[in-house]
Design a protein around this motif. Structure first.
Motif, short mmCIF file in Angstrom:
data_model
loop_
_atom_site.label_atom_id
_atom_site.label_comp_id
_atom_site.label_asym_id
_atom_site.label_seq_id
_atom_site.Cartn_x
_atom_site.Cartn_y
_atom_site.Cartn_z
N GLU A 191 -36.98 31.41 8.96
CA GLU A 191 -36.22 30.50 8.11
C GLU A 191 -37.14 29.50 7.41
O GLU A 191 -36.96 29.23 6.22
CB GLU A 191 -35.15 29.77 8.94
CG GLU A 191 -34.03 30.67 9.38
CD GLU A 191 -33.08 30.05 10.39
OE1 GLU A 191 -33.40 28.95 10.94
OE2 GLU A 191 -32.03 30.64 10.65
N ARG A 192 -38.14 28.98 8.11
CA ARG A 192 -39.09 28.03 7.49
C ARG A 192 -39.92 28.71 6.42
O ARG A 192 -40.14 28.15 5.34
CB ARG A 192 -40.01 27.42 8.55
CG ARG A 192 -39.37 26.31 9.36
CD ARG A 192 -40.41 25.54 10.18
NE ARG A 192 -41.30 26.40 10.94
CZ ARG A 192 -41.09 26.79 12.20
NH1 ARG A 192 -40.03 26.39 12.85
NH2 ARG A 192 -41.95 27.57 12.81
N GLN A 193 -40.40 29.92 6.69
CA GLN A 193 -41.22 30.64 5.72
C GLN A 193 -40.42 30.95 4.46
O GLN A 193 -40.91 30.77 3.35
CB GLN A 193 -41.75 31.94 6.34
CG GLN A 193 -42.69 31.75 7.49
CD GLN A 193 -44.04 31.26 7.05
OE1 GLN A 193 -44.29 30.05 7.06
NE2 GLN A 193 -44.91 32.13 6.65
N LEU A 194 -39.21 31.42 4.64
CA LEU A 194 -38.36 31.76 3.51
C LEU A 194 -38.04 30.52 2.68
O LEU A 194 -38.14 30.53 1.46
CB LEU A 194 -37.08 32.41 4.05
CG LEU A 194 -36.13 33.02 3.05
CD1 LEU A 194 -35.49 34.25 3.65
CD2 LEU A 194 -35.06 32.01 2.71
N ARG A 195 -37.69 29.41 3.33
CA ARG A 195 -37.36 28.17 2.61
C ARG A 195 -38.59 27.66 1.85
O ARG A 195 -38.48 27.21 0.72
CB ARG A 195 -36.84 27.10 3.59
CG ARG A 195 -36.37 25.86 2.89
CD ARG A 195 -35.11 26.15 2.09
NE ARG A 195 -34.87 25.12 1.10
CZ ARG A 195 -33.95 25.21 0.17
NH1 ARG A 195 -33.17 26.27 0.09
NH2 ARG A 195 -33.79 24.25 -0.70
N ALA A 196 -39.74 27.73 2.48
CA ALA A 196 -40.97 27.29 1.81
C ALA A 196 -41.25 28.13 0.57
O ALA A 196 -41.63 27.59 -0.48
CB ALA A 196 -42.15 27.34 2.78
N ALA A 197 -41.05 29.44 0.65
CA ALA A 197 -41.25 30.30 -0.52
C ALA A 197 -40.30 29.92 -1.64
O ALA A 197 -40.70 29.81 -2.80
CB ALA A 197 -41.10 31.77 -0.13
N LEU A 198 -39.02 29.70 -1.31
CA LEU A 198 -38.05 29.29 -2.33
C LEU A 198 -38.46 27.97 -2.98
O LEU A 198 -38.43 27.82 -4.21
CB LEU A 198 -36.65 29.16 -1.73
CG LEU A 198 -35.90 30.45 -1.44
CD1 LEU A 198 -34.64 30.14 -0.65
CD2 LEU A 198 -35.58 31.19 -2.72
N GLU A 199 -38.84 27.00 -2.17
CA GLU A 199 -39.24 25.70 -2.70
C GLU A 199 -40.50 25.81 -3.55
O GLU A 199 -40.63 25.12 -4.57
CB GLU A 199 -39.44 24.70 -1.56
CG GLU A 199 -38.12 24.31 -0.93
CD GLU A 199 -38.27 23.44 0.32
OE1 GLU A 199 -39.42 23.19 0.75
OE2 GLU A 199 -37.22 23.04 0.86
N ASN A 200 -41.40 26.71 -3.19
CA ASN A 200 -42.61 26.92 -3.99
C ASN A 200 -42.27 27.54 -5.34
O ASN A 200 -42.87 27.16 -6.35
CB ASN A 200 -43.62 27.79 -3.22
CG ASN A 200 -44.25 27.05 -2.06
OD1 ASN A 200 -44.25 25.83 -2.02
ND2 ASN A 200 -44.76 27.81 -1.11
N VAL A 201 -41.32 28.47 -5.38
CA VAL A 201 -40.89 29.03 -6.66
C VAL A 201 -40.28 27.93 -7.52
O VAL A 201 -40.66 27.75 -8.68
CB VAL A 201 -39.87 30.19 -6.49
CG1 VAL A 201 -39.30 30.60 -7.84
CG2 VAL A 201 -40.51 31.38 -5.80
N ALA A 202 -39.35 27.19 -6.97
CA ALA A 202 -38.70 26.11 -7.73
C ALA A 202 -39.72 25.10 -8.22
O ALA A 202 -39.65 24.63 -9.37
CB ALA A 202 -37.63 25.43 -6.88
N GLY A 203 -40.71 24.79 -7.39
CA GLY A 203 -41.75 23.83 -7.76
C GLY A 203 -42.57 24.29 -8.95
O GLY A 203 -43.08 23.46 -9.71
#
Length: 148
Positions: free
Chosen positions: A131-143
């Motif tokens: 869950e942390r890895q997936l959320r971090a990837a999403l936030e990195n895309v949005a960033g």
């Protein structure tokens, strides 16, 4: 959310249209830049479906794990699906939908981890890690699109 400790899903709004986000996600080098633990992407080959096959190295718990990713669905600008093959197995499903001038990006994944990692970590730790890895990837895309 599934009860499967190896499944994770989340979504985020990205400040760009689906075509732009799809194109960004269509470049394997960008996955290495946004995915925590993805240390190397190499040997990229185009596939007839418009997707790609590539080799990768993923770092987890101090180990480098090599494998192959094959893109089974390449449906611009709505969907990417990837099969992970090798010691890490699973599926990554990225769905993009227009959302008032932005893109809702949904990331759903199911992973199979090497047996020694399963034994050391246990299901609750694996769920939190995924869950942390997936959320971090999403936030990195949005960033990547916040300042455009």
């Amino acid at each position: 959310m599934s009860d499967d400790p190896f499944a994770a899903s989340d979504a985020i709004l990205v400040a760009a249209d689906p075509e732009t986000v799809f194109a960004f996600l269509d470049d394997p080098a960008n996955h290495a830049a946004i995915t925590p633990g993805l240390a190397d992407v190499r040997d990229v080959e185009p596939l007839e479906n418009g997707g790609k096959r590539l080799s990768y190295t993923y770092r987890m718990a101090g180990m480098g794990i090599d494998g192959e990713i094959v893109q089974t669905v390449h449906d611009p600008p709505e969907r990417h699906v990837f099969d992970l093959r090798g010691r890490l197995t699973g599926t990554i499903d990225l769905r993009l939908a227009p959302a008032e001038g932005e893109t809702e990006l949904t990331y759903a994944a199911t992973y199979g981890l090497p047996e020694n990692a399963l034994t050391r970590l246990g299901a609750p730790a694996i769920r939190r890690f995924n869950e942390r890895q997936l959320r971090a990837a999403l936030e990195n895309v949005a960033g990547r699109f916040d300042d455009e």
